[in-house]
Design a protein around this motif. Structure first.
Motif, PDB file in Angstrom:
ATOM      1  N   PRO A   1      17.725  55.281 -42.017  1.00 39.89           N
ATOM      2  CA  PRO A   1      19.173  55.462 -41.847  1.00 39.89           C
ATOM      3  C   PRO A   1      19.667  55.107 -40.437  1.00 39.89           C
ATOM      4  O   PRO A   1      20.838  54.773 -40.270  1.00 39.89           O
ATOM      5  N   LEU A   2      18.780  55.173 -39.451  1.00 40.42           N
ATOM      6  CA  LEU A   2      19.137  54.776 -38.091  1.00 40.42           C
ATOM      7  C   LEU A   2      19.021  53.265 -37.910  1.00 40.42           C
ATOM      8  O   LEU A   2      19.831  52.644 -37.198  1.00 40.42           O
ATOM      9  N   LEU A   3      18.023  52.647 -38.555  1.00 39.56           N
ATOM     10  CA  LEU A   3      17.807  51.209 -38.406  1.00 39.56           C
ATOM     11  C   LEU A   3      18.865  50.373 -39.113  1.00 39.56           C
ATOM     12  O   LEU A   3      19.241  49.305 -38.621  1.00 39.56           O
ATOM     13  N   ASN A   4      19.332  50.841 -40.279  1.00 40.55           N
ATOM     14  CA  ASN A   4      20.293  50.055 -41.056  1.00 40.55           C
ATOM     15  C   ASN A   4      21.515  49.624 -40.255  1.00 40.55           C
ATOM     16  O   ASN A   4      21.860  48.428 -40.239  1.00 40.55           O
ATOM     17  N   PRO A   5      22.225  50.538 -39.570  1.00 43.20           N
ATOM     18  CA  PRO A   5      23.394  50.095 -38.798  1.00 43.20           C
ATOM     19  C   PRO A   5      23.028  49.178 -37.640  1.00 43.20           C
ATOM     20  O   PRO A   5      23.800  48.270 -37.295  1.00 43.20           O
ATOM     21  N   ILE A   6      21.848  49.385 -37.041  1.00 41.68           N
ATOM     22  CA  ILE A   6      21.405  48.516 -35.945  1.00 41.68           C
ATOM     23  C   ILE A   6      21.164  47.107 -36.470  1.00 41.68           C
ATOM     24  O   ILE A   6      21.597  46.114 -35.868  1.00 41.68           O
ATOM     25  N   ILE A   7      20.478  47.005 -37.608  1.00 42.08           N
ATOM     26  CA  ILE A   7      20.178  45.695 -38.205  1.00 42.08           C
ATOM     27  C   ILE A   7      21.458  44.952 -38.544  1.00 42.08           C
ATOM     28  O   ILE A   7      21.615  43.765 -38.224  1.00 42.08           O
ATOM     29  N   TYR A   8      22.406  45.650 -39.167  1.00 45.29           N
ATOM     30  CA  TYR A   8      23.627  44.974 -39.596  1.00 45.29           C
ATOM     31  C   TYR A   8      24.532  44.576 -38.427  1.00 45.29           C
ATOM     32  O   TYR A   8      25.261  43.594 -38.508  1.00 45.29           O
TER      33      TYR A   8
ATOM     34  N   THR B   1      19.657  37.639 -43.861  1.00 42.63           N
ATOM     35  CA  THR B   1      18.486  38.152 -43.158  1.00 42.63           C
ATOM     36  C   THR B   1      18.621  39.654 -42.920  1.00 42.63           C
ATOM     37  O   THR B   1      17.660  40.418 -43.089  1.00 42.63           O
ATOM     38  N   ALA B   2      19.822  40.081 -42.512  1.00 44.92           N
ATOM     39  CA  ALA B   2      20.065  41.513 -42.300  1.00 44.92           C
ATOM     40  C   ALA B   2      19.858  42.290 -43.595  1.00 44.92           C
ATOM     41  O   ALA B   2      19.194  43.332 -43.623  1.00 44.92           O
ATOM     42  N   HIS B   3      20.417  41.757 -44.679  1.00 43.87           N
ATOM     43  CA  HIS B   3      20.308  42.435 -45.967  1.00 43.87           C
ATOM     44  C   HIS B   3      18.859  42.473 -46.442  1.00 43.87           C
ATOM     45  O   HIS B   3      18.364  43.508 -46.908  1.00 43.87           O
ATOM     46  N   LEU B   4      18.159  41.352 -46.311  1.00 44.19           N
ATOM     47  CA  LEU B   4      16.765  41.290 -46.745  1.00 44.19           C
ATOM     48  C   LEU B   4      15.875  42.236 -45.948  1.00 44.19           C
ATOM     49  O   LEU B   4      14.930  42.833 -46.494  1.00 44.19           O
ATOM     50  N   THR B   5      16.169  42.390 -44.666  1.00 44.24           N
ATOM     51  CA  THR B   5      15.391  43.314 -43.834  1.00 44.24           C
ATOM     52  C   THR B   5      15.552  44.742 -44.326  1.00 44.24           C
ATOM     53  O   THR B   5      14.576  45.488 -44.465  1.00 44.24           O
TER      54      THR B   5
ATOM     55  N   VAL C   1      21.369  62.464 -34.449  1.00 38.61           N
ATOM     56  CA  VAL C   1      22.633  62.266 -33.732  1.00 38.61           C
ATOM     57  C   VAL C   1      22.971  60.776 -33.667  1.00 38.61           C
ATOM     58  O   VAL C   1      24.126  60.373 -33.904  1.00 38.61           O
ATOM     59  N   LEU C   2      21.983  59.941 -33.352  1.00 34.03           N
ATOM     60  CA  LEU C   2      22.212  58.496 -33.290  1.00 34.03           C
ATOM     61  C   LEU C   2      22.580  57.923 -34.656  1.00 34.03           C
ATOM     62  O   LEU C   2      23.428  57.028 -34.759  1.00 34.03           O
ATOM     63  N   THR C   3      21.934  58.441 -35.692  1.00 33.50           N
ATOM     64  CA  THR C   3      22.256  57.999 -37.058  1.00 33.50           C
ATOM     65  C   THR C   3      23.703  58.293 -37.395  1.00 33.50           C
ATOM     66  O   THR C   3      24.422  57.433 -37.936  1.00 33.50           O
ATOM     67  N   LEU C   4      24.151  59.508 -37.089  1.00 33.27           N
ATOM     68  CA  LEU C   4      25.546  59.878 -37.337  1.00 33.27           C
ATOM     69  C   LEU C   4      26.495  58.981 -36.554  1.00 33.27           C
ATOM     70  O   LEU C   4      27.456  58.422 -37.112  1.00 33.27           O
ATOM     71  N   ILE C   5      26.229  58.825 -35.256  1.00 32.02           N
ATOM     72  CA  ILE C   5      27.136  58.055 -34.386  1.00 32.02           C
ATOM     73  C   ILE C   5      27.227  56.607 -34.842  1.00 32.02           C
ATOM     74  O   ILE C   5      28.328  56.064 -35.003  1.00 32.02           O
ATOM     75  N   ARG C   6      26.077  55.964 -35.042  1.00 33.63           N
ATOM     76  CA  ARG C   6      26.078  54.537 -35.377  1.00 33.63           C
ATOM     77  C   ARG C   6      26.715  54.260 -36.733  1.00 33.63           C
ATOM     78  O   ARG C   6      27.484  53.316 -36.884  1.00 33.63           O
ATOM     79  N   ASN C   7      26.398  55.081 -37.730  1.00 33.32           N
ATOM     80  CA  ASN C   7      26.970  54.848 -39.059  1.00 33.32           C
ATOM     81  C   ASN C   7      28.454  55.179 -39.105  1.00 33.32           C
ATOM     82  O   ASN C   7      29.227  54.498 -39.785  1.00 33.32           O
ATOM     83  N   ILE C   8      28.866  56.214 -38.386  1.00 35.23           N
ATOM     84  CA  ILE C   8      30.290  56.549 -38.330  1.00 35.23           C
ATOM     85  C   ILE C   8      31.060  55.437 -37.640  1.00 35.23           C
ATOM     86  O   ILE C   8      32.175  55.075 -38.054  1.00 35.23           O
ATOM     87  N   ILE C   9      30.486  54.863 -36.582  1.00 30.42           N
ATOM     88  CA  ILE C   9      31.126  53.754 -35.871  1.00 30.42           C
ATOM     89  C   ILE C   9      31.323  52.556 -36.804  1.00 30.42           C
ATOM     90  O   ILE C   9      32.374  51.912 -36.790  1.00 30.42           O
TER      91      ILE C   9
END
Length: 315
Positions: A284-291, A245-249, A39-47
Motif C-alpha cells: 500500500p505504500l509502494l503503489n502511490p510511489i510507483i504511480y 510499466t507502473a501498472h504491471l509493477t 503514516v506514509l501510506t496514509l499521506i501518499r495515498n491521500i495526496i
C-alpha cells in the motif's frame, strides 16, 4: 444435530497472535517501522486522491480507477497495520473472536476488490491504447461507474462467502494464531476442532480461481497492448509504456503474493510472516510511489498543486 453439538463446543472467545520476534529491541524497531509505513501510506495515498480530485485534467477513467486503488490501499493498510504497533507493547497479543473474523472479512474484501480493480485498469489501458478513437465511447462515465460497482460488489460477495465458512467452524482450542494478524491463509481455520480440509479446499479454490482468471485477463491485455505499441510513434509509445510499466509493477507485486499463498495452502512457512508484512504494510505504500514516479501526468499535477499552495502561502 451433530453440527449443533459442534457449534456448542465453540468456547474460544479470544485468539493469541505471535510476534515477528521475541527480541524486545527488534520489537521496538518493528513498532517504529510499522508506524512510519502507515503514516506514509496514509499521506501518499491521500495526496493522490486529492490531486486527482483537484486537477481537472485527471478527471478521466484511468485516474478515477487510480483514486479507487489509493482508497483501497488506505483501507487495506488500516485493517491490520495500526494493530501491529499496539501489539508490540502488549504481552498477551489478544484479539477477540469477533474482531478476528472482522479483520479476515475486510482483508479478503479489499484484497479481492483490488485484484478486480487491477483487472479493470488493464482493460481501461487496453481500450485507451488499442482503440484510442473509441475510448471515450467505450469507457464513458456510465460504464466506469458500473464497473466500479461491479468490482466492489464482487469483493463483497467473495468475502462474505469465505468468511461465512470460517464462522461456521467450531473453535474449542488451541487459540494461538501463527501470524500477527488474522490472515487469509486458513490459519484461523486450522484452529477449529473439526476436520477443515474441505473448507480449506473451498477457500483456496475460490481465491485461486479468481487470481487465475484475473491473471489470464491481465496477461492477454498487456500482450495485446505491447504488440499494439510497436506500431505507435515514439512519443505516444513512451508515455503509454510509462503508464503500463507502473501498472504491471503493481500487478506483479500483488499477484506474486497471491501465488505465494496458493502455492502452499496447507502448510506454514517461516517466510509467511515476511510476505504478510510486505502485503499489508509495504505494497500500500509502494503503489502511490510507483504511480507518481512512472506517471508524467501525476507528477505534473502534483507539482502544479504544490506550486499553487506555495504561491498562496507567499501571498
Amino acid at each position: 444435530m451433530e453440527e449443533a453439538l459442534l457449534l456448542n463446543q465453540s468456547l474460544v472467545t479470544h485468539f493469541h497472535r505471535k510476534d515477528l520476534s521475541v527480541n524486545q529491541k527488534v520489537l521496538m524497531s518493528v513498532f517504529a517501522i510499522f508506524l512510519i509505513f502507515y503514516v506514509l501510506t496514509l499521506i501518499r495515498n491521500i495526496i493522490i486522491v486529492i490531486t486527482i480530485i483537484y486537477d481537472c485534467q485527471l478527471h478521466t477513467p484511468m485516474y478515477f480507477f487510480l483514486s479507487n486503488l489509493s482508497f483501497i490501499d488506505i483501507c487495506h493498510s488500516t485493517v491490520t497495520v495500526p494493530k501491529m504497533p499496539v501489539d508490540t507493547w502488549s504481552e498477551e497479543k489478544l484479539i477477540s473472536f469477533d474482531a478476528c473474523v472482522t479483520q479476515m472479512f475486510f482483508l479478503r474484501f479489499f484484497a479481492c476488490t483490488e485484484i478486480f480493480l487491477l483487472t479493470v485498469m488493464a482493460y481501461d489501458r487496453y481500450v485507451a491504447i488499442c482503440k484510442p478513437l473509441q475510448y471515450m465511447t467505450v469507457m464513458n462515465w456510465k460504464v466506469c461507474v458500473l464497473l466500479d460497482v461491479a468490482l466492489w460488489s464482487g469483493g463483497t460477495i467473495h468475502s462474505v462467502a469465505l468468511t461465512s465458512l470460517t464462522i461456521k467452524l467450531p473453535y474449542c482450542g488451541p487459540d494461538e494464531i501463527d501470524n500477527f494478524f488474522c490472515d487469509v491463509q486458513c490459519k484461523v481455520n486450522k484452529l477449529a476442532c473439526t476436520d477443515t480440509h474441505n473448507t480449506e479446499i473451498l477457500i483456496v479454490s475460490n481465491s485461486g480461481l479468481i487470481s487465475m482468471v484475473c491473471s489470464v485477463v491481465l496477461v492477454v491485455s498487456y500482450t495485446v497492448i505491447l504488440v499494439s505499441l510497436r506500431q505507435q510513434i515514439s512519443e505516444g509509445r513512451r508515455k503509454a509504456l510509462s503508464t503500463c510499466t507502473a501498472h504491471l509493477t503493481v500487478v506483479t507485486l500483488f499477484l506474486g503474493h497471491c501465488i505465494f499463498i496458493c502455492s502452499h495452502p496447507s502448510t506454514s512457512l517461516p517466510e509467511d510472516k515476511v510476505v504478510s508484512v510486505f502485503f499489508t504494510a509495504v505494497i500500500p505504500l509502494l503503489n502511490p510511489i510507483i504511480y507518481t514516479l512512472m506517471n508524467e501526468d501525476m507528477k505534473n499535477a502534483l507539482n502544479k498543486l504544490i506550486g499553487k499552495k506555495e504561491g498562496k502561502g507567499e501571498k
